[in-house]
Design an enzyme around this catalytic site. Structure first.
Site, PDB file in Angstrom:
ATOM      1  N   SER A   8       0.232 -12.219   4.833  1.00 21.30           N
ATOM      2  CA  SER A   8       1.501 -12.044   5.549  1.00 21.30           C
ATOM      3  C   SER A   8       1.890 -13.280   6.353  1.00 21.30           C
ATOM      4  O   SER A   8       3.080 -13.575   6.507  1.00 21.30           O
ATOM      5  CB  SER A   8       1.431 -10.819   6.469  1.00 21.30           C
ATOM      6  OG  SER A   8       0.441 -10.968   7.471  1.00 21.30           O
ATOM      7  N   LYS A  28     -12.472   4.677  10.577  1.00 22.32           N
ATOM      8  CA  LYS A  28     -12.971   3.866  11.696  1.00 22.32           C
ATOM      9  C   LYS A  28     -13.335   4.737  12.904  1.00 22.32           C
ATOM     10  O   LYS A  28     -14.298   4.460  13.623  1.00 22.32           O
ATOM     11  CB  LYS A  28     -11.926   2.811  12.100  1.00 22.32           C
ATOM     12  CG  LYS A  28     -11.752   1.707  11.074  1.00 22.32           C
ATOM     13  CD  LYS A  28     -10.886   0.591  11.603  1.00 22.32           C
ATOM     14  CE  LYS A  28     -10.741  -0.511  10.568  1.00 22.32           C
ATOM     15  NZ  LYS A  28     -12.014  -1.202  10.309  1.00 22.32           N
ATOM     16  N   HIS A  34       0.903   1.436  15.227  1.00 24.34           N
ATOM     17  CA  HIS A  34      -0.400   2.012  14.886  1.00 24.34           C
ATOM     18  C   HIS A  34      -1.166   2.386  16.147  1.00 24.34           C
ATOM     19  O   HIS A  34      -1.800   3.446  16.209  1.00 24.34           O
ATOM     20  CB  HIS A  34      -1.209   1.023  14.054  1.00 24.34           C
ATOM     21  CG  HIS A  34      -0.844   1.025  12.603  1.00 24.34           C
ATOM     22  ND1 HIS A  34      -1.739   1.309  11.606  1.00 24.34           N
ATOM     23  CD2 HIS A  34       0.343   0.793  11.976  1.00 24.34           C
ATOM     24  CE1 HIS A  34      -1.136   1.251  10.426  1.00 24.34           C
ATOM     25  NE2 HIS A  34       0.129   0.926  10.630  1.00 24.34           N
ATOM     26  N   LYS A  41      -7.604  -0.179  -7.906  1.00 25.27           N
ATOM     27  CA  LYS A  41      -6.718  -1.319  -8.125  1.00 25.27           C
ATOM     28  C   LYS A  41      -6.530  -1.601  -9.615  1.00 25.27           C
ATOM     29  O   LYS A  41      -7.506  -1.784 -10.344  1.00 25.27           O
ATOM     30  CB  LYS A  41      -7.293  -2.551  -7.433  1.00 25.27           C
ATOM     31  CG  LYS A  41      -7.378  -2.387  -5.920  1.00 25.27           C
ATOM     32  CD  LYS A  41      -8.234  -3.450  -5.273  1.00 25.27           C
ATOM     33  CE  LYS A  41      -8.436  -3.129  -3.797  1.00 25.27           C
ATOM     34  NZ  LYS A  41      -9.401  -4.023  -3.141  1.00 25.27           N
ATOM     35  N   VAL A  65      -3.137  -6.434  -0.117  1.00 20.76           N
ATOM     36  CA  VAL A  65      -1.683  -6.461   0.031  1.00 20.76           C
ATOM     37  C   VAL A  65      -1.369  -6.893   1.466  1.00 20.76           C
ATOM     38  O   VAL A  65      -2.228  -6.768   2.336  1.00 20.76           O
ATOM     39  CB  VAL A  65      -1.071  -5.068  -0.250  1.00 20.76           C
ATOM     40  CG1 VAL A  65      -1.167  -4.723  -1.709  1.00 20.76           C
ATOM     41  CG2 VAL A  65      -1.723  -3.975   0.601  1.00 20.76           C
ATOM     42  N   ASP A 106       0.453   2.778   5.132  1.00 17.27           N
ATOM     43  CA  ASP A 106       0.272   2.487   6.554  1.00 17.27           C
ATOM     44  C   ASP A 106      -0.208   1.076   6.871  1.00 17.27           C
ATOM     45  O   ASP A 106      -0.746   0.836   7.952  1.00 17.27           O
ATOM     46  CB  ASP A 106      -0.731   3.483   7.145  1.00 17.27           C
ATOM     47  CG  ASP A 106      -2.126   3.328   6.541  1.00 17.27           C
ATOM     48  OD1 ASP A 106      -2.237   3.335   5.303  1.00 17.27           O
ATOM     49  OD2 ASP A 106      -3.099   3.181   7.301  1.00 17.27           O
ATOM     50  N   CYS A 107      -0.020   0.112   5.995  1.00 15.26           N
ATOM     51  CA  CYS A 107      -0.490  -1.256   6.244  1.00 15.26           C
ATOM     52  C   CYS A 107       0.476  -1.998   7.178  1.00 15.26           C
ATOM     53  O   CYS A 107       1.631  -2.241   6.818  1.00 15.26           O
ATOM     54  CB  CYS A 107      -0.609  -2.011   4.929  1.00 15.26           C
ATOM     55  SG  CYS A 107      -1.003  -3.759   5.136  1.00 15.26           S
ATOM     56  N   LYS A 160       0.843  -1.190   0.000  1.00 13.00           N
ATOM     57  CA  LYS A 160       0.000   0.000   0.000  1.00 13.00           C
ATOM     58  C   LYS A 160       0.880   1.241   0.000  1.00 13.00           C
ATOM     59  O   LYS A 160       1.805   1.346   0.808  1.00 13.00           O
ATOM     60  CB  LYS A 160      -0.891  -0.009   1.248  1.00 13.00           C
ATOM     61  CG  LYS A 160      -1.808   1.194   1.372  1.00 13.00           C
ATOM     62  CD  LYS A 160      -2.624   1.107   2.666  1.00 13.00           C
ATOM     63  CE  LYS A 160      -3.550   2.312   2.821  1.00 13.00           C
ATOM     64  NZ  LYS A 160      -4.332   2.245   4.092  1.00 13.00           N
ATOM     65  N   TRP A 191      -6.655   5.411   9.893  1.00 10.74           N
ATOM     66  CA  TRP A 191      -7.623   5.056  10.928  1.00 10.74           C
ATOM     67  C   TRP A 191      -8.806   6.025  11.006  1.00 10.74           C
ATOM     68  O   TRP A 191      -9.798   5.738  11.693  1.00 10.74           O
ATOM     69  CB  TRP A 191      -6.936   4.963  12.290  1.00 10.74           C
ATOM     70  CG  TRP A 191      -6.068   3.757  12.400  1.00 10.74           C
ATOM     71  CD1 TRP A 191      -4.715   3.710  12.335  1.00 10.74           C
ATOM     72  CD2 TRP A 191      -6.514   2.406  12.580  1.00 10.74           C
ATOM     73  NE1 TRP A 191      -4.267   2.412  12.457  1.00 10.74           N
ATOM     74  CE2 TRP A 191      -5.354   1.587  12.609  1.00 10.74           C
ATOM     75  CE3 TRP A 191      -7.764   1.801  12.710  1.00 10.74           C
ATOM     76  CZ2 TRP A 191      -5.417   0.210  12.762  1.00 10.74           C
ATOM     77  CZ3 TRP A 191      -7.835   0.412  12.869  1.00 10.74           C
ATOM     78  CH2 TRP A 191      -6.660  -0.356  12.896  1.00 10.74           C
TER      79      TRP A 191
END
Length: 262
Positions: free
Chosen positions: A123, A259, A209, A97, A110, A69-70, A58, A256
């Site tokens: 991951s 959210k 984070h 995408k 990702v 920020d992933c 990302k 964030w």
């Protein structure tokens, strides 16, 4: 192909097997950029993974051509850094995408890494394959320690999204951090003692984070009553591999925001 490639120049070591049950899709060659890399490992040996491994990640939403920020992307990059493996970043705009990316990973998520001419997603799977293929230096965490700190991220998100200061979400996070603090007191400085391991590389980006998002949106920080957690954060955030792969604070805050605002 509309993608931005960023060259990274760490180095590498050993080679071994393959893992099944993961995403295996071959894109056409025009979708992938390979370049020679004659870099040397920190031990002075020529890298066995001389060709940089393409890693789809990302991108930053605040600064062009910077890592986004992933935390799951950072986990993979931390693993590559700690194993001294060369890689190159392929920035994927997740809001729009590109077709080539959806061909290699229809889920559109990702990180995705190309290993042995196969694109691999998730991951957990990627880092396990890297450990099996490049076991030196080892990052394996003993099974009995693999779940240490595993509930912190979900409790952090619950507290971050909470609109009611009395709903217990803050206390739930403090409880998880207290358990982690007690563990580090008896077993630290890292989860597996003196040596950095895979569980640290998974946990550290999430704690990063947590620190930034809660500091920004709730003016909250880890209490001084948890000194081993605070020391852990300071130590792991100052690692060269971490500073090289961490997202900008502005990107973490922006990531964030949806959210928090609901």
């Amino acid at each position: 192909m509309s993608t931005t490639t960023v060259r990274i120049h760490p180095t590498a070591s050993a080679l071994s097997s393959t893992i099944k049950h993961h995403l295996l899709v071959r894109p056409s060659h025009r979708h992938v950029v390979f370049r020679n890399n004659n870099s040397f490992s920190r031990r002075g040996m020529v890298s066995m993974a001389a060709t940089p491994l393409p890693v789809c990640v990302k991108p930053s939403v605040t600064v062009p051509n910077k890592l986004g920020d992933c935390p799951f992307c950072q986990r993979v990059l931390l693993t590559l850094e700690e194993k001294h493996l060369p890689y190159e970043l392929k920035m994927v705009d997740l809001a729009h995408k590109p077709e080539w990316f959806l061909k290699i990973n229809p889920q559109g998520k990702v990180p995705v890494v190309k290993l042995d001419d196969k694109w691999i997603a998730d991951s957990d799977i990627i880092t396990q394959i890297l450990e099996d293929k490049y076991p030196d230096p080892p990052l394996t965490t003993p099974p009995e320690k693999a779940s240490v700190g595993s509930k912190i991220f979900s409790t952090f998100i619950g507290f971050l999204k909470s609109k009611d200061p009395k709903d217990g979400t803050e206390q739930a996070l403090i409880s998880e951090l207290s358990t982690f603090n007690d563990y580090l007191k008896d077993n630290g400085p890292f989860v597996n003692g003196e040596k950095l391991s895979s569980v640290d590389l998974s946990l550290a980006p999430k704690l990063y984070h947590m620190e930034i998002a809660l500091g920004h949106y709730k003016s909250w920080s880890v209490p001084d009553s948890l000194p081993y957690v605070k020391s852990y954060l300071k130590s792991i955030f100052s690692l060269d591999s971490f500073t090289k792969t961490s997202a900008l604070k502005e990107d973490v805050i922006a990531g964030w925001r949806p959210k928090v605002l609901g």
